[in-house]
Design a protein around this motif. Structure first.
Motif, short mmCIF file in Angstrom:
data_model
loop_
_atom_site.label_atom_id
_atom_site.label_comp_id
_atom_site.label_asym_id
_atom_site.label_seq_id
_atom_site.Cartn_x
_atom_site.Cartn_y
_atom_site.Cartn_z
N TYR A 141 0.71 -1.19 0.04
CA TYR A 141 0.07 -0.03 0.02
C TYR A 141 1.14 1.27 0.11
CZ TYR A 141 -3.31 3.59 1.96
OH TYR A 141 -3.93 4.56 2.10
N ARG A 156 -1.09 3.00 -2.97
CA ARG A 156 -1.87 4.08 -2.65
C ARG A 156 -2.06 5.48 -3.49
NH1 ARG A 156 0.08 8.40 0.12
NH2 ARG A 156 -1.59 8.53 1.67
N LYS A 162 -6.77 4.44 -3.20
CA LYS A 162 -6.41 3.93 -1.71
C LYS A 162 -7.32 3.75 -0.95
CE LYS A 162 -5.00 7.68 0.82
NZ LYS A 162 -4.55 8.60 1.14
N ILE A 163 -8.64 4.59 -0.90
CA ILE A 163 -9.79 4.25 0.09
C ILE A 163 -10.50 2.64 -0.29
CG2 ILE A 163 -10.40 6.86 0.20
CD1 ILE A 163 -12.81 6.08 -1.45
N ILE A 166 -8.20 0.11 1.53
CA ILE A 166 -8.24 0.10 2.87
C ILE A 166 -9.70 -0.64 3.14
CG2 ILE A 166 -8.87 1.69 4.72
CD1 ILE A 166 -6.93 3.66 3.66
N ALA A 167 -10.65 -0.12 2.53
CA ALA A 167 -12.02 -0.78 2.67
C ALA A 167 -12.06 -2.40 2.52
CB ALA A 167 -13.20 -0.10 1.94
N TRP A 170 -9.68 -3.92 5.53
CA TRP A 170 -10.45 -3.95 6.62
C TRP A 170 -11.74 -4.79 6.71
CZ3 TRP A 170 -10.09 -1.61 11.39
CH2 TRP A 170 -8.70 -0.90 11.70
N ILE A 202 -16.42 1.65 6.06
CA ILE A 202 -14.95 2.00 6.12
C ILE A 202 -14.67 2.97 4.80
CG2 ILE A 202 -12.64 0.97 5.87
CD1 ILE A 202 -13.80 0.23 8.39
N ALA A 206 -12.64 6.25 5.50
CA ALA A 206 -11.12 6.50 4.53
C ALA A 206 -11.20 7.87 3.90
CB ALA A 206 -11.06 5.33 3.62
N ASP A 210 -8.44 10.86 3.91
CA ASP A 210 -8.29 11.56 2.78
C ASP A 210 -8.08 13.14 2.80
OD1 ASP A 210 -7.32 9.63 1.21
OD2 ASP A 210 -9.06 9.47 -0.25
N THR A 224 -6.53 11.89 -4.90
CA THR A 224 -7.59 11.38 -4.07
C THR A 224 -8.74 11.88 -4.41
OG1 THR A 224 -7.12 12.98 -2.20
CG2 THR A 224 -5.80 10.98 -2.09
N ASP A 289 -10.86 6.78 14.32
CA ASP A 289 -10.35 5.60 14.59
C ASP A 289 -11.25 5.00 15.78
OD1 ASP A 289 -8.66 5.30 12.62
OD2 ASP A 289 -6.95 6.06 13.97
#
Length: 303
Positions: A141, A156, A162-163, A166-167, A170, A202, A206, A210, A224, A289
């Motif tokens: 990443y 990323r 990137k988002i 991540i999603a 996770w 998520i 994310a 951003d 992004t 978080d």
């Protein structure tokens, strides 16, 4: 020190001399937030919430495995040498990471050792390919893997990717791993709905990060959603993701259960709407978080 604009901060030493307890509390909070202890607890909490949905207890050693693996991935990402050669805004969090790189690396190594022992001894080796591809995405990443226009880029850095990375990771860890442990097929309708619900939730979080990294991503050339479409459009997109998440209702959920589960969704909407890169680091590290732990608390309360 990397080039780029610096944010101005008041000298913490003067306030530390006048309020030693406050200074001690802040140092402890910084250590918990910026060493990724909170986000690792959040990953464990979301996984636990999935077990609670199926009225099953989370195995303690699996919880430790997820906590340790998350702690390793986030801290090894924090100490990657190439990240400190990028132009970036040096926030309070980034300065803390710079000052504690050795400690973070040691924590990453220790976490990897714990996760490796648990993975090897607890019978997860038959899922090496499945878990390995998630680990590979997480490691690549932020590591330069693709050369574009003469510059090495991490995953990323690929436009708008990137988002979704991540999603995907996770949601896979916090939904698919419990499903596999309990012997449920990943194609089961309930599993699919739970995964999609978590995925869109998520995605919204994310986007919050951003927004936090708006200037840094612009300076490093990472495209992004905020950079391409603006902050307001990004916030509306985040609310759209939350709406989709809320509408994905797993079969068998009672009305009371559903109403309680909307609490984290509403809080997530407030957090992204008021997100701005000028907000303190605690806004993101603690609220965004910490919201994932709220999901666990809510699930615990309902059950």
């Amino acid at each position: 020190m990397p080039p780029g604009p610096l944010r101005e901060y008041s000298d913490p030493k003067s306030s530390a001399a006048r309020f030693p307890f406050v200074a001690l509390l802040k140092r402890g909070t910084d250590a918990v937030l910026y060493s990724s202890l909170l986000v690792s607890a959040a990953a464990t909490g979301l996984t636990w919430a999935t077990f609670l949905f199926w009225h099953a207890p989370i195995p303690g050693r699996l919880g430790v495995l997820i906590f340790a693996a998350t702690l390793f991935l986030y801290n090894i990402d924090s100490v990657l040498p190439y990240k400190y050669r990028q132009q970036a805004v040096l926030s309070e969090r980034k300065l803390w990471l710079l000052r504690h790189r050795r400690e973070l690396f040691a924590l990453a190594v220790l976490s990897l050792a714990v996760a490796g022992v648990l993975f090897w001894t607890d019978g997860w080796r038959h899922l090496t390919l499945f878990l390995g591809h998630l680990a590979a995405i997480s490691l690549l990443y932020s590591m330069p893997v693709v050369r574009i226009h003469g510059r090495w880029r991490a995953l990323r850095d690929l436009p708008l990717l990137k988002i979704f990375l991540i999603a995907y990771v996770w949601s896979a860890i916090t939904v698919w791993v419990p499903a596999l442990y309990l012997g449920k097929a990943l194609g089961d309708p309930v599993v699919l709905v739970l995964y999609a619900r978590r995925f869109f939730f998520i995605l919204n979080l994310a986007l919050v990060f951003d927004i936090r990294d708006y200037t840094k991503d612009r300076l490093s050339g990472t495209r992004t959603f905020p950079g391409l479409f603006g902050l307001r459009a990004t916030k509306w997109l985040g609310l759209a993701f939350l709406t989709v998440s809320a509408l994905l209702i797993p079969p068998g959920v009672s009305t009371h259960h559903l109403l309680v589960l909307t609490v984290p969704t509403l809080l997530a909407g407030v957090i992204i709407w008021y997100a701005d890169e000028t907000r303190p680091d605690y806004y993101f590290a603690l609220l965004a978080d910490g919201l994932m732990l709220v999901q666990f608390v809510v699930a615990w309360w309902v059950v």
